[in-house]
Design an enzyme around this catalytic site. Sequence first.
Site, PDB file in Angstrom:
ATOM      1  N   TYR A   1      -0.871  -0.634  10.345  1.00 54.82           N
ATOM      2  CA  TYR A   1      -1.173  -1.054   8.869  1.00 54.82           C
ATOM      3  C   TYR A   1      -0.051  -0.426   8.027  1.00 54.82           C
ATOM      4  CZ  TYR A   1      -3.495  -1.320   4.148  1.00 54.82           C
ATOM      5  OH  TYR A   1      -3.826  -1.736   2.951  1.00 54.82           O
TER       6      TYR A   1
ATOM      7  N   SER B   1       0.819  -1.299   0.137  1.00 54.15           N
ATOM      8  CA  SER B   1       0.024   0.105   0.114  1.00 54.15           C
ATOM      9  C   SER B   1       0.810   1.223   0.129  1.00 54.15           C
ATOM     10  CB  SER B   1      -0.683   0.122   1.236  1.00 54.15           C
ATOM     11  OG  SER B   1      -1.573   1.290   1.291  1.00 54.15           O
TER      12      SER B   1
END
Length: 254
Positions: free
Chosen positions: A157, A144
């Site tokens: 995350y 990501s």
Amino acid sequence: MSAWTLAGKKALITGGSKGIGLAIVESIVHLGAEVVMVARNEKELNSCVQMLQQRGFKATGIAGDISDRAFRSTLIAEVNKRFGKLDILVNNVGTNVRKQFVAYSEDEYRKLFETNLFSLTEMARLCYPLLKESGKASMINIASVAGSIDIQSGPPYGMTKAAIIQLAKHLAVEWAQDNIRVNTVSPWYIDTPLAQPVLTDPERLKKIIERTPMKRVGQPEEIASLVAFLAMDKSSYITGQNINVDGGMMSKGL
């Protein structure tokens, strides 16, 4: 000259029953590869496999949780039995809990690391002999842009995604002697079930669109097309890279 095809390739794709994972499966089978797809929800997985088989594609599914050690061992043994090698490994499994850093419990962030990072690391380690057997393999990890910058999606995350990006760089160097390429794809916000809690918030969506030069969120197929290219022999000199698929977001200043 190699062709724009994946005919004859054997692929394992995790998190393959919806969103980016399903788009990757569809892209890869369309190009001729035979795919084993993995997901936790057996009903969803079987539905996807049936849909693909009815369209004449070579796809089968194995239901289970990649973060479970026993399941990983069973999965690799089954893939070895079916294929005897792996030409393509796509590590796509991931999840998130969005909150302020001090609001996380230790169990919550450890679960994120277990699901997003440690299970991927173990999949790479366990699949290495099968990838080496290919003689011309490609491992693609889905990370990501949160692994490179803050996107207000929770520090754990982003930490897991940053580690995934770094792991690919190390393995690209270490495994080059075995002709195994390792790359990372880092999406910005993509229209998937995982992103819906953010994309259905009008204020957050407005900020995302304003930050993105192309003025829209991405579609799963726009990630899948890059993954398919990185799986091809056409990309045979590309390894150790992290490629952002972000509508220009990472390049935007003022």
